[in-house]
Motif scaffolding. Sequence first.
Motif, PDB file in Angstrom:
ATOM      1  N   GLU A 193      19.306   0.622   0.891  1.00 16.23           N
ATOM      2  CA  GLU A 193      19.743   0.379  -0.787  1.00 16.23           C
ATOM      3  C   GLU A 193      20.633  -0.836  -0.474  1.00 16.23           C
ATOM      4  O   GLU A 193      20.612  -2.012  -1.351  1.00 16.23           O
ATOM      5  N   THR A 218      16.483   1.637  -7.212  1.00 16.56           N
ATOM      6  CA  THR A 218      16.654   2.433  -5.680  1.00 16.56           C
ATOM      7  C   THR A 218      17.055   3.753  -6.119  1.00 16.56           C
ATOM      8  O   THR A 218      17.081   4.404  -7.316  1.00 16.56           O
ATOM      9  N   GLY A 219      18.012   4.493  -5.140  1.00 18.58           N
ATOM     10  CA  GLY A 219      17.506   5.729  -5.594  1.00 18.58           C
ATOM     11  C   GLY A 219      18.477   6.606  -6.436  1.00 18.58           C
ATOM     12  O   GLY A 219      19.047   7.447  -7.146  1.00 18.58           O
ATOM     13  N   ILE A 220      19.481   4.979  -6.659  1.00 15.09           N
ATOM     14  CA  ILE A 220      20.880   5.656  -7.485  1.00 15.09           C
ATOM     15  C   ILE A 220      20.849   5.180  -8.915  1.00 15.09           C
ATOM     16  O   ILE A 220      21.591   5.278  -9.833  1.00 15.09           O
ATOM     17  N   LYS A 228      19.665   5.901 -11.945  1.00  6.99           N
ATOM     18  CA  LYS A 228      19.445   6.765 -12.469  1.00  6.99           C
ATOM     19  C   LYS A 228      19.042   6.837 -14.055  1.00  6.99           C
ATOM     20  O   LYS A 228      19.786   5.608 -14.806  1.00  6.99           O
ATOM     21  N   ARG A 288      17.111   3.681 -15.247  1.00  7.27           N
ATOM     22  CA  ARG A 288      16.006   4.149 -14.918  1.00  7.27           C
ATOM     23  C   ARG A 288      14.704   3.529 -15.910  1.00  7.27           C
ATOM     24  O   ARG A 288      14.058   2.751 -15.238  1.00  7.27           O
ATOM     25  N   THR A 302      13.724  -0.096  -2.695  1.00 12.33           N
ATOM     26  CA  THR A 302      13.989   0.798  -2.188  1.00 12.33           C
ATOM     27  C   THR A 302      12.810   1.524  -2.327  1.00 12.33           C
ATOM     28  O   THR A 302      11.706   0.769  -2.778  1.00 12.33           O
ATOM     29  N   HIS A 303      12.146   2.444  -1.347  1.00 16.13           N
ATOM     30  CA  HIS A 303      11.101   3.292  -1.358  1.00 16.13           C
ATOM     31  C   HIS A 303      11.232   3.281  -2.343  1.00 16.13           C
ATOM     32  O   HIS A 303       9.491   4.034  -2.484  1.00 16.13           O
ATOM     33  N   ALA A 304      11.945   3.307  -3.564  1.00 12.53           N
ATOM     34  CA  ALA A 304      11.884   3.798  -4.680  1.00 12.53           C
ATOM     35  C   ALA A 304      10.431   3.677  -5.478  1.00 12.53           C
ATOM     36  O   ALA A 304       9.696   4.217  -6.078  1.00 12.53           O
ATOM     37  N   GLU A 319       7.248   5.507  -5.742  1.00  8.07           N
ATOM     38  CA  GLU A 319       6.951   6.305  -6.192  1.00  8.07           C
ATOM     39  C   GLU A 319       5.901   6.575  -7.380  1.00  8.07           C
ATOM     40  O   GLU A 319       5.745   5.538  -7.972  1.00  8.07           O
TER      41      GLU A 319
END
Length: 697
Positions: free
Chosen positions: A326, A351-353, A355, A359, A377-379, A382
């Motif tokens: 991140e 990123t994961g954060i 939301k 998002r 990121t990897h997000a 998905e």
Amino acid sequence: MDILKQDIQYLPGVGPSRKKILGEELSIFTYGDLLNNFPYKYVDRSKVYTVHELRGDMPFVQIVGKILSFETFEMGPRKERVIAHFSDGTGIMDLVWFQGGKYAKQTYKIGVEYVVFGKPTVFNNRINVTHPDMDRADTLELSSMGMQPYYSTTEKMKKRGLTSRTLEKLIRSLLEKLPPLPETIPDFITGPRHLISRDEALRLIHYPKTAKEMEQARLRLKFEELFFIQLNILRYASDQRRKYRGYIFSQVGEVFNTFYHDHLPFPLTEAQKRVIREIRKDMGSGRQMNRLLQGDVGSGKTLVALMSMLIAIDNGYQACIMAPTEILAEQHLQTMMGFLKDMDLRVALLTGIVKGKRRKEVLEGLLDGSIQILVGTHAVIEDTVQFARLGFVVVDEQHRFGVAQRAKLWSKSMNPPHVLVMTATPIPRTLAMTLYGDLDVSVIDELPPGRKPVRTSHVFDTRMTTLYDGIRQQIHEGRQVYFVFPLIEESEKSDLKNLEDGFEVLRQAFPEFRLSKVHGRMKPQDKEEEMQKFVKGETQILVATTVIEVGVNVPNASVMVILDAQRFGLAQLHQLRGRVGRGADQSFCILVTPYKLSDETRKRIDIMCDTNDGFRIAEADLKLRGPGDLEGTQQSGMAFDLKIADIARDGQIVQMARDEAQEIIDDDPECTSPRYTILWNRLNELKKTNINWAAIS
């Protein structure tokens, strides 16, 4: 049935309980696994010494003689030392057992001729061999002993009686029952390369009579191992090129030209221009681009990636950059928004954060095409993340992403998008051929104008006062300084200067300056706050652990002091050094070590002082550390399941294997020619084994 696939428990001397240990400790489950468990060293057994010739400083030797008598000495409760007095007629020596003496007394008989093998030492003016290897002389043909193989074992194996010697006997009995093994490489390859047959190589690798035979066996087996890896990679790359059409980006349009002429922050280097030309050519060729971009820290890779993305946008497509963390994703976002601040382009972060409502807005913007560039990121991979028209993908630090993850990005588009893989870890050619063999390679090999190479010097920790004086002068001239420590707090096993104590020492040494402190165990907001103080120039000295290795950019910082530099790997030292030298001032990197250093450490420090060339450093690092540990930590996708070859030391064989594999793919791109049937069959067989081919390519 192929005899090499036979279950190991059916080999005489193994059985169910030994099978279990061999499987757990060495992953040996079949006859083939045992055969491919190669010796790690050999000892020459062709020479027989006399007792009279023995000296205490000799390596392993063998002597033929008889036991004259045994003596036993008590060594406390239930412990004894057993000594056998042994003679060959030229003198007397002692064979000593501190453990297993009872077994020795029961097994070895007085007056019987034995071949004794071991390392001689001198004790009480008498030659001793402790825990010798012993065989009855009438069971060994001394003239044909040659080189004795030694096999890796574990403590658990030794406790169950599975020593190197036991493994040797198991392999000997296996080789006796094996029929001649089929060839896996045709003779039109092995002949011109002077390679011995596979059957001969697998027999000689375990029982060479001479060093020359051992080398011939090793060369053949190394070549075979590397050849099939290269053949697999090149076949995969060839399939990709034939199977996947790429989007044709035919124009370099308004977005690119506006940025290039009006918003480019500094002139491009010749290397950057060359790489952009290579990428443009790929993207207009009609085939999908898969390109690796290598460049040292600060060489301007991100700018090249951004300009390539602008070409995709000019052709009506979206672009995406995927980073491993991140922090790095957010840094890419800041950098790109800084470059594009006066342009009408929408760049978003995922990123994961990210939301909730934020998002949802990003996902909608990707789907309706209003977001042109996504940083994440990897997000990003998905299933919920869908693009309107994804045409270009940048993957940063690819070795942290598997091939499967890269493929997931392809599924988000009608045709697979063009892929640019970036790495700041300079990768030696031999490793790049194997790690990234399916990618075309571009290299940025010059620094932006105005950058001066960092001067690196080595200072012993007894000269800290002089070092502090030099640093004080730099700060008075308006510069800032990094101090990097290897540990956060004192650990009982370590004598390292730790960051907490070091911070106090530096505060006392520089009472007139302000200090920041950053390490991995701080809360993210505290870490960010301390970093920002340093970035803004509110503190002059930043005391840190290696958390600053990636992604900290402070052009005013001109000195990097690395304490206990002997504890860092070359790649890590090089990455840390890349944090300075980002402005126009002359920068310095000081490697501080104790006076007493091992030869290997001295070599590492000397290399760092001699060169700033990341590729030379990576070559040296590969030779010193091996391929599995390039960044000081084992990286996923870098673990090679190699039984005998060594990417670091077998560069010539890697090249030889690569050339041979390339010729075959060029000659038979569809992999259907009867001439190569033996190779395609072997490759398919290997892919069914437990080799992680995906990680390799």
